[in-house]
Design a protein around this motif. Structure first.
Motif, PDB file in Angstrom:
ATOM      1  N   ASP A   1     -18.360 -23.366 -27.135  1.00 46.86           N
ATOM      2  CA  ASP A   1     -17.233 -24.152 -26.626  1.00 46.86           C
ATOM      3  C   ASP A   1     -17.103 -25.529 -27.268  1.00 46.86           C
ATOM      4  OD1 ASP A   1     -19.466 -25.310 -25.430  1.00 46.86           O
ATOM      5  OD2 ASP A   1     -18.744 -25.096 -23.367  1.00 46.86           O
TER       6      ASP A   1
ATOM      7  N   ASP B   1     -18.863 -15.227 -24.667  1.00 49.65           N
ATOM      8  CA  ASP B   1     -19.311 -16.079 -23.564  1.00 49.65           C
ATOM      9  C   ASP B   1     -19.687 -17.486 -24.005  1.00 49.65           C
ATOM     10  OD1 ASP B   1     -21.662 -15.448 -24.885  1.00 49.65           O
ATOM     11  OD2 ASP B   1     -22.653 -14.559 -23.151  1.00 49.65           O
TER      12      ASP B   1
ATOM     13  N   CYS C   1     -16.832 -19.470 -22.875  1.00 51.85           N
ATOM     14  CA  CYS C   1     -16.316 -19.137 -21.540  1.00 51.85           C
ATOM     15  C   CYS C   1     -16.969 -20.015 -20.471  1.00 51.85           C
ATOM     16  CB  CYS C   1     -16.574 -17.661 -21.265  1.00 51.85           C
ATOM     17  SG  CYS C   1     -15.253 -16.833 -20.364  1.00 51.85           S
TER      18      CYS C   1
ATOM     19  N   CYS D   1     -11.684 -14.758 -22.792  1.00 53.18           N
ATOM     20  CA  CYS D   1     -13.092 -14.731 -23.173  1.00 53.18           C
ATOM     21  C   CYS D   1     -13.848 -13.772 -22.258  1.00 53.18           C
ATOM     22  CB  CYS D   1     -13.707 -16.126 -23.118  1.00 53.18           C
ATOM     23  SG  CYS D   1     -13.532 -16.975 -21.530  1.00 53.18           S
TER      24      CYS D   1
ATOM     25  N   THR E   1     -22.104 -21.417 -17.440  1.00 53.12           N
ATOM     26  CA  THR E   1     -22.044 -19.995 -17.774  1.00 53.12           C
ATOM     27  C   THR E   1     -23.335 -19.277 -17.410  1.00 53.12           C
ATOM     28  OG1 THR E   1     -20.639 -20.527 -19.684  1.00 53.12           O
ATOM     29  CG2 THR E   1     -21.579 -18.309 -19.608  1.00 53.12           C
TER      30      THR E   1
ATOM     31  N   TYR F   1      -7.866 -18.762 -18.625  1.00 52.44           N
ATOM     32  CA  TYR F   1      -7.776 -20.083 -17.993  1.00 52.44           C
ATOM     33  C   TYR F   1      -6.331 -20.338 -17.573  1.00 52.44           C
ATOM     34  CZ  TYR F   1     -12.457 -21.101 -19.736  1.00 52.44           C
ATOM     35  OH  TYR F   1     -13.809 -21.064 -19.983  1.00 52.44           O
TER      36      TYR F   1
ATOM     37  N   LYS G   1     -11.003 -21.483 -14.757  1.00 52.53           N
ATOM     38  CA  LYS G   1     -11.371 -20.157 -15.258  1.00 52.53           C
ATOM     39  C   LYS G   1     -10.999 -19.106 -14.213  1.00 52.53           C
ATOM     40  CE  LYS G   1     -15.772 -19.056 -16.006  1.00 52.53           C
ATOM     41  NZ  LYS G   1     -17.084 -19.009 -16.664  1.00 52.53           N
TER      42      LYS G   1
END
Length: 383
Positions: free
Chosen positions: A232, A255, A258, A277, A308, A369, A374
């Motif tokens: 990210d 991920d 995410c 994602c 996560t 999103y 999320k």
């Protein structure tokens, strides 16, 4: 006040009787993840999840092999660097940990796994998805997430069948995780019958901040979907630059992006349904309540949202503890067979390992999103 010679035998007897009840053994569980650098928020998430499990185990007052256990967390910072990762692995081995929860990055997980295997210490990764990790033949290597074969295939299927992508561009960050996931996604696209085509394959690196050159090239290919293999910290700025260049393509990834932090990193470039994602785990129905309760406990404890990987780190610690209780031993050589055969109802779903140490019947959850939050789309199972 001195003890008389007549009272001495009674005092000694009392100490002897109290001895077994007071006997205690210390069990150290190591965590290895980036606690510094761009991935520090994800690495701290792992440490925090493991710490919650450690605290809960201590509160239960568990006895193993007739001795009460005091659980101790030993966190280490691998800085997302393979060389540091191996040094951290040796440090944990020297600290006589009974098991390790880590690492986060595939590029640190694989080299570190060789050190744990040599020492006979079980390693459960809550995040690393490269198939290489469990293909090395180490009986000490396990993971509680799906691997890239499944994730790449799932994302390819969703991009082509659900998003109706016809022109797909791929970018990866050249790390073991990012490139590996992008390769599996590309394989998945090519195996699907239909008009979808990969029109551009580009790469950057995991600390990059300027993507104008590759995004300008991609813009000329007019993609419907851009797939990114990476984390990210890079995806957020990349989304901002996509908006500046007027690229309207959907953004699909694994991920690594995410997280709860992506909306902060991407700002107003994160339009509703812009990103899809997948997280390598999945729950629904009755399991959702347990997961939601964990998220709330986490937020209360650390004053942070779950990024996560905290739930997977939590489950990894609990799986190690269950194996020790089954084997009635905290010695890795003794409880390793119980770990390989474990069946655990985790907050991330049912956990059982195949012969390689991969998660059986692995679930994955697709997210998008909306309004900076999320949102779960669906849970799918590996095929």
């Amino acid at each position: 006040m001195s003890i008389s010679s007549r009272a001495l035998p009674l005092a000694v007897l009392a100490l002897l009787l109290a001895g077994p009840a007071a006997a205690q053994t210390e069990v150290r569980i190591g965590t290895a993840s980036p606690l510094s650098g761009p991935g520090a928020h994800q690495g701290k998430d792992i440490e925090n999840g493991a710490r919650m499990a450690i605290d809960e185990l201590n509160a239960q007052g568990i006895a193993i092999g007739g001795q009460k256990v005091r659980w101790v967390l030993v966190p280490e910072d691998d800085a997302s660097d393979p060389k540091t990762g191996t040094a951290v692995a040796q440090k944990l081995v020297d600290a006589h940990v009974a098991g390790v929860v880590g690492h986060l990055n595939s590029g640190t997980t694989v080299p570190a796994s060789k050190i744990y295997a040599t020492a006979g210490i079980p390693q459960i990764s809550p995040a690393a998805t490269t198939p290489v990790y469990t293909q090395q033949g180490f009986r000490t290597a396990f993971r509680v997430v799906a691997n890239d074969h499944l994730i790449g295939r799932t994302l390819a299927d969703y991009a082509v069948r659900t998003l109706k992508a016809r022109r797909i561009a791929i970018i990866d960050d050249r790390t073991a995780f990012g490139q590996g996931l992008a390769d599996e996604f590309a394989k998945g696209v090519r195996t699907l019958a239909g008009p979808a085509a990969i029109v551009s394959r580009q790469f950057t690196h995991d600390k990059a901040v300027d993507f104008n050159a590759i995004l300008t090239q991609i813009r000329g290919k007019r993609p419907d979907v851009i797939f990114y293999g990476g984390m990210d910290a890079v995806a957020g700025p990349m989304l901002k630059q996509m908006k500046t260049l007027g690229i309207e393509a959907r953004f699909v990834s694994g991920d690594g992006i995410c997280s709860e932090r992506l909306p902060i990193l991407a700002g107003d470039a994160l339009a509703d349904d812009k990103v899809v994602c997948v997280v390598a785990g999945g729950i629904d129905g009755k399991q959702q309540a347990a997961y939601d309760a964990f998220v709330e406990r986490y937020r209360e404890r650390f004053k942070l949202p779950v990024e996560t990987y905290a739930p997977y780190a939590y489950d990894a610690v609990m799986v190690l503890a269950q194996a020790m209780r089954t084997a009635q031993s905290t010695a890795p050589a003794t409880f390793l067979p119980a770990l390989a055969a474990v069946r655990h109802a985790g907050i991330t779903g049912a956990i059982a390992f195949d012969a390689k140490g991969d998660l059986r019947n692995a679930a994955m959850t697709l997210f998008t999103y909306r309004q900076g939050k999320k949102v779960k789309l669906q849970v799918v199972r590996g095929r």
